[in-house]
Design a protein around this motif. Structure first.
Motif, short mmCIF file in Angstrom:
data_model
loop_
_atom_site.label_atom_id
_atom_site.label_comp_id
_atom_site.label_asym_id
_atom_site.label_seq_id
_atom_site.Cartn_x
_atom_site.Cartn_y
_atom_site.Cartn_z
N UNK A 169 23.83 -21.35 -11.77
CA UNK A 169 23.63 -21.86 -10.41
C UNK A 169 22.16 -21.81 -10.00
N UNK A 170 21.81 -22.68 -9.07
CA UNK A 170 20.41 -22.82 -8.66
C UNK A 170 19.89 -21.56 -8.01
N UNK A 171 20.76 -20.78 -7.38
CA UNK A 171 20.32 -19.50 -6.83
C UNK A 171 19.67 -18.64 -7.90
N UNK A 172 20.12 -18.77 -9.15
CA UNK A 172 19.51 -18.03 -10.24
C UNK A 172 18.05 -18.40 -10.44
N UNK A 173 17.69 -19.67 -10.17
CA UNK A 173 16.30 -20.07 -10.30
C UNK A 173 15.42 -19.44 -9.21
N UNK A 174 16.03 -19.17 -8.05
CA UNK A 174 15.29 -18.44 -7.01
C UNK A 174 14.93 -17.04 -7.51
N UNK A 175 15.91 -16.36 -8.09
CA UNK A 175 15.66 -15.01 -8.62
C UNK A 175 14.71 -15.06 -9.81
N UNK A 176 14.82 -16.11 -10.64
CA UNK A 176 13.90 -16.24 -11.76
C UNK A 176 12.47 -16.41 -11.27
N UNK A 177 12.29 -17.22 -10.25
CA UNK A 177 10.94 -17.39 -9.69
C UNK A 177 10.37 -16.05 -9.22
N UNK A 178 11.18 -15.28 -8.53
CA UNK A 178 10.71 -13.97 -8.06
C UNK A 178 10.38 -13.05 -9.23
N UNK A 179 11.19 -13.12 -10.28
CA UNK A 179 10.92 -12.32 -11.47
C UNK A 179 9.59 -12.71 -12.10
N UNK A 180 9.33 -14.00 -12.19
CA UNK A 180 8.07 -14.48 -12.78
C UNK A 180 6.88 -14.10 -11.90
N UNK A 181 7.03 -14.27 -10.60
CA UNK A 181 5.93 -13.93 -9.68
C UNK A 181 5.59 -12.45 -9.76
N UNK A 182 6.61 -11.62 -9.88
CA UNK A 182 6.37 -10.19 -10.02
C UNK A 182 5.61 -9.90 -11.31
N UNK A 183 5.99 -10.57 -12.40
CA UNK A 183 5.30 -10.38 -13.68
C UNK A 183 3.86 -10.87 -13.60
N UNK A 184 3.63 -11.97 -12.90
CA UNK A 184 2.28 -12.52 -12.80
C UNK A 184 1.36 -11.60 -11.99
N UNK A 185 1.95 -10.81 -11.09
CA UNK A 185 1.15 -9.87 -10.30
C UNK A 185 0.80 -8.60 -11.07
N UNK A 186 1.50 -8.36 -12.15
CA UNK A 186 1.27 -7.13 -12.92
C UNK A 186 0.00 -7.26 -13.74
N UNK A 187 -0.46 -6.15 -14.27
CA UNK A 187 -1.71 -6.12 -15.06
C UNK A 187 -1.38 -5.97 -16.54
N UNK A 188 -0.41 -6.75 -17.02
CA UNK A 188 -0.02 -6.66 -18.42
C UNK A 188 -1.18 -7.08 -19.32
N UNK A 189 -1.23 -6.48 -20.49
CA UNK A 189 -2.31 -6.77 -21.43
C UNK A 189 -2.09 -8.07 -22.19
N UNK A 190 -0.90 -8.66 -22.09
CA UNK A 190 -0.63 -9.90 -22.80
C UNK A 190 0.14 -10.87 -21.90
N UNK A 191 0.11 -12.15 -22.23
CA UNK A 191 0.84 -13.14 -21.42
C UNK A 191 2.35 -12.89 -21.49
N UNK A 192 3.03 -13.26 -20.43
CA UNK A 192 4.49 -13.21 -20.41
C UNK A 192 5.02 -14.31 -21.32
N UNK A 193 5.93 -13.96 -22.21
CA UNK A 193 6.49 -14.94 -23.14
C UNK A 193 7.80 -15.49 -22.57
N UNK A 194 7.78 -16.79 -22.27
CA UNK A 194 8.95 -17.47 -21.72
C UNK A 194 9.41 -18.51 -22.73
N UNK A 195 10.69 -18.43 -23.11
CA UNK A 195 11.28 -19.41 -24.02
C UNK A 195 12.37 -20.17 -23.27
N UNK A 196 12.33 -21.49 -23.37
CA UNK A 196 13.34 -22.35 -22.76
C UNK A 196 14.14 -22.99 -23.89
N UNK A 197 15.46 -22.84 -23.86
CA UNK A 197 16.33 -23.46 -24.86
C UNK A 197 16.86 -24.77 -24.29
#
Length: 374
Positions: free
Chosen positions: A127-155
């Motif tokens: 459901x599309x509501x899941x994309x809302x939560x996914x966006x928040x998950x990605x935004x949280x990761x983008x705010x972090x100071x990780x040493x490497x890029x976030x790896x996203x795979x789309x099937x």
């Protein structure tokens, strides 16, 4: 019931059109009821919302004021089944809602392997509501100071998979995030069912943005953090998005009516069940006899006026109308960055003008129903 009753299950595109005309049922002495669990997420703007172009609240329609402002009634619930002998919709709350005629417009869900869903950070495009939560998950990761890029795979290299990959990239650019995106497709090209040139055009767009595209990647095994193909190739992931095509909502299989091999309720050209003249269906949950239509919202929109005429015909005893699907359906893919790819039959093109066209169509659709919001 003192008046004939028509029950609409689900606030899909076709049912919103019928709800907008609830006064026509009232004028004929009938009652129109819409059953839905709440706000509708509009699929046409979903990937744009994922990419940060729209706020989540901009992608919602409240169906309650749409039908009630026009003389119908809204029931906040979800259908769980159908008692055809007793002519009642069985609701998730346990209540029974009697009907004289009932119509289903409950959409579709992702045709994903359920075993994949047991892993952490696996998301489906519906459901599309899941994309809302996914966006928040990605935004949280983008705010972090990780040493490497976030790896996203789309099937999935169809329209939705391509849009998701492009808009995850767009979100990262908007938020200053670091991301490495891989799109895997089991076939030899992107956008199956579209003109071959459109698939090649999408491939150029994605690769120019640094998105890796892997063809002939038949997923054999999904593990936490890793995909493996049948020929042994691997793709590492932190976030996995599943866009492997759509199938009719699971509710359809519980109605006790004939379904097609794709799981959709079998309906005639009148959008009526081939086995029960009191049951109708439209949109992604229906399969039209002698046709195999793509799961695109435009078909549900075009079915709306025919469904309205036929439900009113049932009330008054009139003749049913035929739905004739258009030969070509317009499809416009949001590629983020203010660009879109449009395809209609053998024609296709890309650019900001396509995105402007899409934005105008989406805005017109939303304004038609959001104007009733309090």
């Amino acid at each position: 019931m003192s008046r004939p009753r028509v029950v609409l299950v689900g606030a899909g595109h076709a049912h919103l059109h019928v709800a907008l005309n609830a006064q026509a049922f009232r004028a004929r002495g009938a009652e129109l009821i819409l059953v839905d669990p709440g706000r509708l997420w509009y699929s046409g703007m979903a990937t744009g919302m994922l990419g940060g172009q729209y706020a989540p609240e901009d992608d919602q329609i409240d169906p309650c004021p749409v039908i009630e402002a026009n003389g119908g009634r809204f029931v906040l619930d979800r259908a769980a089944g159908l008692d055809r002998t007793g002519r009642a919709v069985i609701l998730a709350s346990g209540a029974r809602l009697p009907y004289d005629w009932v119509s289903f417009n409950v959409g579709s869900e992702v045709a994903a392997d359920p075993d994949w869903m047991r892993f952490h950070d696996v998301w489906t495009v519906k459901p599309i509501l899941g994309l809302v939560h996914l966006r928040r998950r990605l935004e949280e990761a983008f705010r972090s100071s990780s040493s490497r890029p976030l790896r996203v795979v789309v099937i999935g290299g169809g329209a939705t998979g391509g849009e998701v990959a492009a808009n995850v990239d767009a979100l990262a650019r908007r938020r200053g995030g670091r991301v490495r995106i891989t799109l895997v497709e089991r076939g030899r090209h992107l956008l199956p069912g579209y003109p071959p040139g459109a698939g090649r055009l999408l491939y150029r767009v994605l690769t120019q943005r640094g998105i890796e595209v892997l063809f002939r990647f038949h997923v054999r095994t999904v593990r936490q953090g890793q995909l493996e193909s049948e020929d042994g190739h691997r793709a590492e992931w932190d976030v996995l998005v599943v866009a492997t095509g759509l199938k009719p909502a699971a509710l359809v299989s519980r109605l006790g009516l004939p379904v097609a091999d794709d799981g959709g309720l079998r309906v005639s050209a009148s959008l009526c069940s081939v086995a029960d003249g009191r049951v109708f269906a439209a949109g992604d949950c229906a399969t039209l006899e002698h046709h195999r239509l793509p799961k695109l919202g435009v078909y549900g929109v075009r079915q709306g006026p025919v469904l309205l005429k036929n439900l009113l015909a049932r009330v008054t005893g009139g003749a049913l109308h035929r739905y004739r699907p258009q030969a070509f359906a317009l499809s416009i893919l949001d590629l983020g960055e203010g660009e879109a790819l449009a395809a209609w039959g053998p024609l296709y093109g890309k650019g900001r003008w396509c995105m402007g066209w899409k934005a105008w169509l989406d805005r017109r659709f939303m304004e038609r129903y959001r104007r009733y919001a309090p």
